[in-house]
Design a protein around this motif. Sequence first.
Motif, PDB file in Angstrom:
ATOM      1  N   VAL A 170      22.027  63.698  30.788  1.00 31.64           N
ATOM      2  CA  VAL A 170      21.796  63.246  32.161  1.00 31.64           C
ATOM      3  C   VAL A 170      22.990  63.620  33.031  1.00 31.64           C
ATOM      4  CG1 VAL A 170      21.619  61.189  33.607  1.00 31.64           C
ATOM      5  CG2 VAL A 170      20.232  61.378  31.549  1.00 31.64           C
ATOM      6  N   ARG A 171      22.703  64.224  34.186  1.00 30.62           N
ATOM      7  CA  ARG A 171      23.768  64.594  35.115  1.00 30.62           C
ATOM      8  C   ARG A 171      23.826  63.651  36.315  1.00 30.62           C
ATOM      9  NH1 ARG A 171      25.886  69.697  34.233  1.00 30.62           N
ATOM     10  NH2 ARG A 171      24.822  70.945  32.657  1.00 30.62           N
ATOM     11  N   GLU A 172      22.658  63.284  36.836  1.00 31.03           N
ATOM     12  CA  GLU A 172      22.609  62.417  38.003  1.00 31.03           C
ATOM     13  C   GLU A 172      22.519  60.951  37.574  1.00 31.03           C
ATOM     14  OE1 GLU A 172      23.018  63.493  41.028  1.00 31.03           O
ATOM     15  OE2 GLU A 172      23.057  65.600  40.404  1.00 31.03           O
ATOM     16  N   ASP A 173      23.141  60.085  38.366  1.00 31.99           N
ATOM     17  CA  ASP A 173      23.161  58.663  38.037  1.00 31.99           C
ATOM     18  C   ASP A 173      21.761  58.081  37.958  1.00 31.99           C
ATOM     19  OD1 ASP A 173      25.024  56.312  37.642  1.00 31.99           O
ATOM     20  OD2 ASP A 173      23.797  55.551  39.282  1.00 31.99           O
ATOM     21  N   ALA A 174      20.852  58.581  38.798  1.00 33.08           N
ATOM     22  CA  ALA A 174      19.483  58.054  38.798  1.00 33.08           C
ATOM     23  C   ALA A 174      18.788  58.266  37.458  1.00 33.08           C
ATOM     24  CB  ALA A 174      18.671  58.711  39.913  1.00 33.08           C
ATOM     25  N   GLY A 175      19.267  59.209  36.671  1.00 32.67           N
ATOM     26  CA  GLY A 175      18.668  59.452  35.361  1.00 32.67           C
ATOM     27  C   GLY A 175      18.860  58.311  34.383  1.00 32.67           C
ATOM     28  N   LEU A 176      19.747  57.386  34.717  1.00 35.94           N
ATOM     29  CA  LEU A 176      19.983  56.234  33.842  1.00 35.94           C
ATOM     30  C   LEU A 176      19.236  54.989  34.313  1.00 35.94           C
ATOM     31  CD1 LEU A 176      23.798  56.565  33.064  1.00 35.94           C
ATOM     32  CD2 LEU A 176      21.864  57.177  31.606  1.00 35.94           C
TER      33      LEU A 176
END
Length: 289
Positions: A170-176
Amino acid sequence: MTGRALPVPPLPEDPQDDDLGRPPLTWLYVPGDRPEVVAKALGSGADVVIVDLEDAVAPDRKEYARSATAELLGDQVTAAPDAVPVHVRVHGEDDIRALAGLPGLAAFRLPKITHAVSVHHVAAVAPGVPLYPLLESALAIEHAYSIASAHHAVRGIALGEADLRADLGVREDAGLDWPRSRVVVAARAAALPPPVQSVFPDVRDLDGLWASCRRGRALGLLGRAAIHPRQLEVIERAYRPTAEEIEAAEQIVAASAVESGALALPDGRFVDAAVVTSARRTIALAGRA
């Protein structure tokens, strides 16, 4: 397949509806091989201090960190009723065995837990010690509820987001967001407190920390781990109710005291028992319980 009904396990007791005391909001990590930093952390104002024997300590410093932490936890000052709770993020079973019986230990934080059996093992090695498993991989997320409900010693669960990011790519915070929501649901289903948000790694970006905390709060997380004292005030402020939220909660509680059951407030808001419970939690979190 027969028509016999499947057994239904008893629901876990739910302490959240009865215990409306103010929960901890700030959890400060400090490296276990730096006793002088640990001493400062105990006076930092953090609600909980987490002595880290895992990632924050170099391999050749592990034994020193363990002995320094044992000395700290053996001090009666840390065991006093009004002392800041000290949790220890352990590196392995040697840490658990060395520290489990010390009077100043409030809990163990267990890194990289993937299965409930690991929790059972630690509970057997350290009976009576509260445990906080950390979920840091895709496999752990899949087993979130079984870990959360593994043993009565489990008092909370949380994500380890640095390792989880690497595992998921995951690169973007929203992916978590989905894993965060998953642990919120698992904790609630296991009658545990809402999970604490993982650390924000940039200690200089306080605006970013604020925005991230507000996002975590919206997802159902409560409080946050920190890696520097300057982050504590931002976390506290972000997770405490706003003046508007407090006022709304007080109106709901006041109305429920006059009329029981479901009711509508003058401004059109519908209120039932669940809304009243939520309002009471807001007031308690604000320090007005």
